[in-house]
Design a protein around this motif. Sequence first.
Motif, mmCIF file in Angstrom:
data_model
loop_
_atom_site.group_PDB
_atom_site.id
_atom_site.type_symbol
_atom_site.label_atom_id
_atom_site.label_comp_id
_atom_site.label_asym_id
_atom_site.label_seq_id
_atom_site.Cartn_x
_atom_site.Cartn_y
_atom_site.Cartn_z
ATOM 1 N N LYS A 5 0.839 -1.206 0.000
ATOM 2 C CA LYS A 5 0.000 0.000 0.000
ATOM 3 C C LYS A 5 0.879 1.263 0.000
ATOM 4 C CE LYS A 5 -3.808 2.055 2.499
ATOM 5 N NZ LYS A 5 -4.488 2.166 3.761
ATOM 6 N N ASP A 31 2.556 1.617 -3.379
ATOM 7 C CA ASP A 31 1.615 2.176 -4.363
ATOM 8 C C ASP A 31 1.502 3.692 -4.208
ATOM 9 O OD1 ASP A 31 1.192 -0.282 -5.438
ATOM 10 O OD2 ASP A 31 -0.842 -0.564 -4.653
ATOM 11 N N ASN A 40 2.364 6.296 -7.194
ATOM 12 C CA ASN A 40 1.418 7.304 -7.681
ATOM 13 C C ASN A 40 1.851 8.722 -7.323
ATOM 14 O OD1 ASN A 40 -0.342 5.427 -8.822
ATOM 15 N ND2 ASN A 40 -1.415 5.096 -6.886
ATOM 16 N N ALA A 65 -0.136 3.002 -10.237
ATOM 17 C CA ALA A 65 0.491 1.832 -9.589
ATOM 18 C C ALA A 65 -0.166 0.542 -10.055
ATOM 19 C CB ALA A 65 0.389 1.972 -8.077
ATOM 20 N N GLY A 66 -1.416 0.627 -10.478
ATOM 21 C CA GLY A 66 -2.150 -0.546 -10.951
ATOM 22 C C GLY A 66 -1.592 -1.102 -12.253
ATOM 23 N N LYS A 122 6.885 -4.750 -8.276
ATOM 24 C CA LYS A 122 6.780 -4.239 -6.904
ATOM 25 C C LYS A 122 7.639 -5.077 -5.957
ATOM 26 C CE LYS A 122 2.234 -2.304 -7.773
ATOM 27 N NZ LYS A 122 0.778 -2.369 -7.540
ATOM 28 N N ALA A 153 4.852 5.656 -13.196
ATOM 29 C CA ALA A 153 4.931 5.153 -11.820
ATOM 30 C C ALA A 153 6.384 4.804 -11.460
ATOM 31 C CB ALA A 153 4.028 3.928 -11.656
#
Lengths: 140, 486
Positions: free
Chosen positions: B151, B154, B158, B189-190, B197, B296
């Motif tokens: 999290k 991400d 972003n 990030a998606g 990652k 990103a």
Amino acid sequence: MPFWILPHTADVRLRVEASSVAELFAEAMRGMMEIVLPGFCTQTFPHCRLVEQDVRVQSVDQSALLIDFLSEVLYWSQVQHAVFCAVRFQQLDKVSLQARIEGCEVEQAFEEDIKAVTYHESFIRQNPSGRWETVVVFDI
Amino acid sequence: MPEVATGSIKAALRRIEPYLWEIPSSFDPAMRVPARVFATARMLEEIIQDRALLQLVNVATLPGIQGAAIAMPDVHEGYGFPIGGVAAMDYETGVVSPGGIGYDINCGVRLLLTDLHDAEVNKWYPQLAKELFRKVPSGMGKGGKLKLSIKELDAVLNGGAPAVVKMGFGTETDIQYLESFGCIDFADAGAVSARAKERGKNQLGTIGSGNHFVEVDRVEVIYDHAAAKALGLFHGQVVVLIHTGSRGLGHQVATDYIKTMLHSLDRYGIRLRDRELACAPIQSEEGQRYLRAMAAAANFAWANRQVVTAEVREAFRALFGSDVKIRICYDVAHNIAKVEEHDVEGERKKVVVHRKGATRAFPPGHPEVIEQYRSVGQPILIPGSMGTASYVLVGAPGSMKRSFGSTCHGAGRKMSRRKALKTVRAAELLKELESEGIYAQAGSMRGLAEEAPIAYKDVHSVVDVVDRAGIARKVAQLRPVAVIKG
């Protein structure tokens, strides 16, 4: 020797030769590991922690399959900090493979940080003496 | 498409300006635009020794390329695109190619300015090198102290550098001095794979290996006093260069999308000479998704240099006390694609400028140059090899006409790593550097030898060419005093 490291201005160019496609893939993997940690795969390490990893790869053709396979090995090598010296293919055709790669988790730092395996110049072909060969360029 | 022979490139080259050479598009039927290279006649002799210009010709065949495929004087052979290349693609009809950005997305350079003078602190340089080596994790696959949850990662992907400032790494003021303010807003990030990652989650605040470094320099020569003053540079000043990028995360993003684009080439009717030129139309789903993932990864790189900045500050403060002031002069990306507007053959066009081993070089008055520097132009940071010099330049008006607002990115390699290893003994190199007052700390002796000054082109000549060609202007020369390498 089944692989040779050739000059490249900034990166590393590897030439691989073998008597079969499966062997070519295996030697290309060992050649990549020779860049990462020279000499490791030619030694025996009784105390190393063994690592095994199943891999599946699908690609547009045979040359791309080799590069995608090496990228897969590189990924596992980096996240497990492992050197993979052996591969057993359960299935290998022109566009896909399933295999188990085997190696050792290592304590020491890698000698070279390969950023990526590139498709540049990779072209698997059979040379006039019937052996399989290709070149692989690694981004360092 | 068949490849052309290297030898014929030499014959095709013609001088179109004192420091600009062209391979006309008539050279090869597949070329959509000419290929151009900034160089002196002497440099060109060196450049044609490898396949860099052959690769530049291949870039000139890509769909939607505008103006010319351009190479900088530090150009050398890469894979697909040459390193030191610029290619602007029409935003509506052109393609985006991950290989034109490189695996190390947003590899770049940051310059930190201290309020210390060389004369006050030069006896501390050996200790400073050691302290920096302790504080800044470097080397192969080395993780940092900062372990992020997915999290949090991400949020960094972003949000870029501002996201890590919120975590306590630096100040809001820092952000004002970063290209794009350290964040590309369309990042997603998606669009970044779980693998990317995984490779990047522990690497924030690390410089890695290869040609990456943290280098302490002193300002040795000032060429343009007004510009130097505007940038905050003074003679004898102790400054720090940070050279690193998006680490394993960016490498994996490029690997993932080159593979994706290889699969979609037929669908878009794209034929390539080299698979590393794999691309997709900018407006396609693959193209748009890659741009979001690239953004990103670029944000991750800015965040990385921001965390390294915090580590550098810690090292300086440990040695010189908490009063020492360190501010960011600027931060440039030299492996990136940017959506920009340029004049192309008399028409204003939206393009995606691919810079692979090339730096943005916007001139004075350009609206994207931060207000603080708008009167002098965008700062350009050119690291040389560890034993020579680095440069601070600013963008010049000629860059908008000749190179899509771009210039060189470094000295450029001229010797293979293998040859450098055979030629250089790391222990002797360390002694030589020390005798010249340069204190180096390296995680790997092999890595140090590979990066020896002898392996690089002459940075002074490279910088002179871009200065004389009118695409950038020399402001100051920096001399290394302490170098940290992976």
